[in-house]
Design a protein around this motif. Sequence first.
Motif, PDB file in Angstrom:
ATOM      1  N   GLN A  37      -5.177  -8.066 -27.541  1.00 45.80           N
ATOM      2  CA  GLN A  37      -4.838  -8.351 -26.149  1.00 45.80           C
ATOM      3  C   GLN A  37      -5.944  -7.883 -25.202  1.00 45.80           C
ATOM      4  N   ILE A  38      -6.476  -6.700 -25.464  1.00 45.90           N
ATOM      5  CA  ILE A  38      -7.543  -6.176 -24.590  1.00 45.90           C
ATOM      6  C   ILE A  38      -8.780  -7.056 -24.686  1.00 45.90           C
ATOM      7  N   ARG A  39      -9.091  -7.536 -25.860  1.00 43.55           N
ATOM      8  CA  ARG A  39     -10.249  -8.428 -26.004  1.00 43.55           C
ATOM      9  C   ARG A  39     -10.055  -9.711 -25.204  1.00 43.55           C
ATOM     10  N   ALA A  40      -8.827 -10.246 -25.230  1.00 44.37           N
ATOM     11  CA  ALA A  40      -8.562 -11.472 -24.448  1.00 44.37           C
ATOM     12  C   ALA A  40      -8.688 -11.191 -22.963  1.00 44.37           C
ATOM     13  N   GLN A  41      -8.130 -10.060 -22.518  1.00 45.92           N
ATOM     14  CA  GLN A  41      -8.229  -9.699 -21.104  1.00 45.92           C
ATOM     15  C   GLN A  41      -9.679  -9.410 -20.721  1.00 45.92           C
ATOM     16  N   GLN A  42     -10.412  -8.799 -21.641  1.00 50.21           N
ATOM     17  CA  GLN A  42     -11.828  -8.519 -21.377  1.00 50.21           C
ATOM     18  C   GLN A  42     -12.610  -9.815 -21.209  1.00 50.21           C
ATOM     19  N   GLN A  43     -12.295 -10.810 -22.002  1.00 50.92           N
ATOM     20  CA  GLN A  43     -12.991 -12.097 -21.907  1.00 50.92           C
ATOM     21  C   GLN A  43     -12.698 -12.790 -20.572  1.00 50.92           C
ATOM     22  N   LEU A  44     -11.443 -12.750 -20.148  1.00 48.73           N
ATOM     23  CA  LEU A  44     -11.083 -13.328 -18.843  1.00 48.73           C
ATOM     24  C   LEU A  44     -11.753 -12.571 -17.707  1.00 48.73           C
ATOM     25  N   ALA A  45     -11.801 -11.247 -17.834  1.00 48.99           N
ATOM     26  CA  ALA A  45     -12.431 -10.445 -16.776  1.00 48.99           C
ATOM     27  C   ALA A  45     -13.921 -10.744 -16.687  1.00 48.99           C
ATOM     28  N   GLN A  46     -14.592 -10.951 -17.783  1.00 49.46           N
ATOM     29  CA  GLN A  46     -16.018 -11.289 -17.760  1.00 49.46           C
ATOM     30  C   GLN A  46     -16.242 -12.671 -17.121  1.00 49.46           C
ATOM     31  N   GLN A  47     -15.342 -13.618 -17.460  1.00 50.01           N
ATOM     32  CA  GLN A  47     -15.447 -14.939 -16.830  1.00 50.01           C
ATOM     33  C   GLN A  47     -15.231 -14.849 -15.320  1.00 50.01           C
ATOM     34  N   ASN A  48     -14.273 -13.997 -14.940  1.00 51.28           N
ATOM     35  CA  ASN A  48     -14.000 -13.818 -13.504  1.00 51.28           C
ATOM     36  C   ASN A  48     -15.188 -13.179 -12.803  1.00 51.28           C
ATOM     37  N   LEU A  49     -15.821 -12.209 -13.472  1.00 46.57           N
ATOM     38  CA  LEU A  49     -16.997 -11.561 -12.885  1.00 46.57           C
ATOM     39  C   LEU A  49     -18.129 -12.564 -12.696  1.00 46.57           C
ATOM     40  N   ALA A  50     -18.316 -13.443 -13.642  1.00 46.01           N
ATOM     41  CA  ALA A  50     -19.373 -14.451 -13.512  1.00 46.01           C
ATOM     42  C   ALA A  50     -19.084 -15.387 -12.345  1.00 46.01           C
ATOM     43  N   ARG A  51     -17.816 -15.752 -12.181  1.00 48.81           N
ATOM     44  CA  ARG A  51     -17.464 -16.647 -11.064  1.00 48.81           C
ATOM     45  C   ARG A  51     -17.659 -15.941  -9.723  1.00 48.81           C
ATOM     46  N   GLU A  52     -17.238 -14.696  -9.631  1.00 46.84           N
ATOM     47  CA  GLU A  52     -17.373 -13.949  -8.378  1.00 46.84           C
ATOM     48  C   GLU A  52     -18.844 -13.784  -8.008  1.00 46.84           C
ATOM     49  N   ARG A  53     -19.681 -13.539  -8.959  1.00 43.02           N
ATOM     50  CA  ARG A  53     -21.116 -13.403  -8.668  1.00 43.02           C
ATOM     51  C   ARG A  53     -21.690 -14.717  -8.141  1.00 43.02           C
ATOM     52  N   SER A  54     -21.243 -15.824  -8.731  1.00 48.06           N
ATOM     53  CA  SER A  54     -21.718 -17.137  -8.270  1.00 48.06           C
ATOM     54  C   SER A  54     -21.289 -17.404  -6.825  1.00 48.06           C
ATOM     55  N   LEU A  55     -20.030 -17.071  -6.502  1.00 49.00           N
ATOM     56  CA  LEU A  55     -19.541 -17.277  -5.132  1.00 49.00           C
ATOM     57  C   LEU A  55     -20.249 -16.348  -4.150  1.00 49.00           C
ATOM     58  N   TYR A  56     -20.560 -15.134  -4.614  1.00 50.22           N
ATOM     59  CA  TYR A  56     -21.266 -14.186  -3.729  1.00 50.22           C
ATOM     60  C   TYR A  56     -22.674 -14.682  -3.421  1.00 50.22           C
ATOM     61  N   VAL A  57     -23.332 -15.261  -4.423  1.00 51.95           N
ATOM     62  CA  VAL A  57     -24.679 -15.784  -4.208  1.00 51.95           C
ATOM     63  C   VAL A  57     -24.644 -16.947  -3.200  1.00 51.95           C
ATOM     64  N   GLU A  58     -23.593 -17.735  -3.254  1.00 49.79           N
ATOM     65  CA  GLU A  58     -23.465 -18.873  -2.330  1.00 49.79           C
ATOM     66  C   GLU A  58     -22.996 -18.423  -0.955  1.00 49.79           C
ATOM     67  N   GLY A  59     -22.636 -17.152  -0.820  1.00 51.17           N
ATOM     68  CA  GLY A  59     -22.234 -16.611   0.476  1.00 51.17           C
ATOM     69  C   GLY A  59     -20.796 -16.902   0.813  1.00 51.17           C
ATOM     70  N   ILE A  60     -20.027 -17.253  -0.166  1.00 54.08           N
ATOM     71  CA  ILE A  60     -18.639 -17.612   0.100  1.00 54.08           C
ATOM     72  C   ILE A  60     -17.755 -16.370   0.161  1.00 54.08           C
ATOM     73  N   ILE A  61     -18.012 -15.371  -0.696  1.00 52.56           N
ATOM     74  CA  ILE A  61     -17.185 -14.162  -0.740  1.00 52.56           C
ATOM     75  C   ILE A  61     -18.049 -12.938  -0.462  1.00 52.56           C
ATOM     76  N   ALA A  62     -17.353 -11.839  -0.178  1.00 56.50           N
ATOM     77  CA  ALA A  62     -18.067 -10.588   0.098  1.00 56.50           C
ATOM     78  C   ALA A  62     -18.454  -9.899  -1.214  1.00 56.50           C
ATOM     79  N   GLU A  63     -19.362  -8.965  -1.103  1.00 58.24           N
ATOM     80  CA  GLU A  63     -19.843  -8.224  -2.276  1.00 58.24           C
ATOM     81  C   GLU A  63     -18.754  -7.343  -2.872  1.00 58.24           C
TER      82      GLU A  63
END
Length: 411
Positions: free
Chosen positions: A149-175
């Motif tokens: 379960q932790i591995r599955a949650q870890q994988q989702l969290a990494q995907q979420n981190l990648a998406r948040e970084r992309s949105l931050y680079v585009e200036g859509i979300i805060a740091e």
Amino acid sequence: MGQQVSVLRSKKLLFAIGALVLVSLGLLWGSTVLSNKNKAAQAKAEDELPEASISSDASGSQILISSKQIQQAGIQLQTLGPAAADVQTRLVLQGQAQWSPESKVVLTSPVSGVVQQVLVQPLADVARHSNVLAVHSPNLIQIQNDILQIRAQQQLAQQNLARERSLYVEGIIAEKRVQEAQNQVQRFNIDLSAKQRMLQFMGGSSANGLNPVVYVKSPANGSVESLQVSVGQYVETGTVLGQLVNSDLPLQLLLQASLADSKYIHAGDKVKVEGCEITGYVQKVAPALTGNTQTQNVLVQMDAKDSCLREQQFVKAHIQSYTPTVIAAWSVPSAAVALKDGKHMIFIKNKSGFSTMSVNLIGVNQQQSHIAAAALRPEMQFAVSGVERLKAVWSGFGAEQAPAVSSVAAN
């Protein structure tokens, strides 16, 4: 007529002279025979002298005894060799071989569960990391499931981190949202690492998915001394399952020494087992006596492992104990040393028999004693057998009934 008388007188004179010669020869022969008989009788008397004729003189330090009496009494002599500066006492002790405490290995259950299988039998040899028992534990499934379960949650969290970084680079979300996503990934990493360490401690593995069986492994090369569980038995975490011995480590010896011998044994003394090439050293001498045998235990650590020595084997060990001394010391058979009134002495051979000499006892065992005295010199002869008989005469037993030895020529 006158001529006949002269011839007759001459014949009488010759006859008288012949008779005188014969009488003289007879007297000489008789004297010789009598002298030989006296000498033979004297020699026979000396040869058949009773033991009681051995006596001590008025001073009490000299035992009067002839060479023939020494031979008749069975007294044997030995000559002192050179003195030694270091006394080497050789002791022979008996005991048993045993495993050292460091070689004992206790097997415990890493999980709670049921013993599913016993893979070895007592006294069996086992290799390092080989399986000894199998334990079925539901707790393993729970931990393994948590890891998945932790591995599955870890994988989702990494995907979420990648998406948040992309949105931050585009200036859509805060740091701040990127930092929150990073913290979530790090938290899952820590949880996963903790669960994996716990699973590893329990002996399980998450590589093959869910598996409720854990194998208890041998931590060293050795043999199974005992197993304390059976198939189907439920055990808690930490329950003792059995005991192994590490056969790579050398054995110890537990020897028994008498109180008289133990005072010459020191830690570090070299020990050799009879019939083996390996050696060891004295590790410790127990301060107290064993109640039933009144001996002291001597613990010996062997230097190496050897097939000639096995656990619980009865052994005979030779201990070499070195005692430095500032005075000259001699090694003599223990039977040559007599004890009277708390003093040790030996009997020194001289022209009239034996004289007593007080000695200091430096070291002793059943075979050899180490003595010292200012008057001792190399090449002195001393009694090594028949000492008790000499001691009895020297102490005055039987001397009052003995005939005077002074009448016997002492050699």
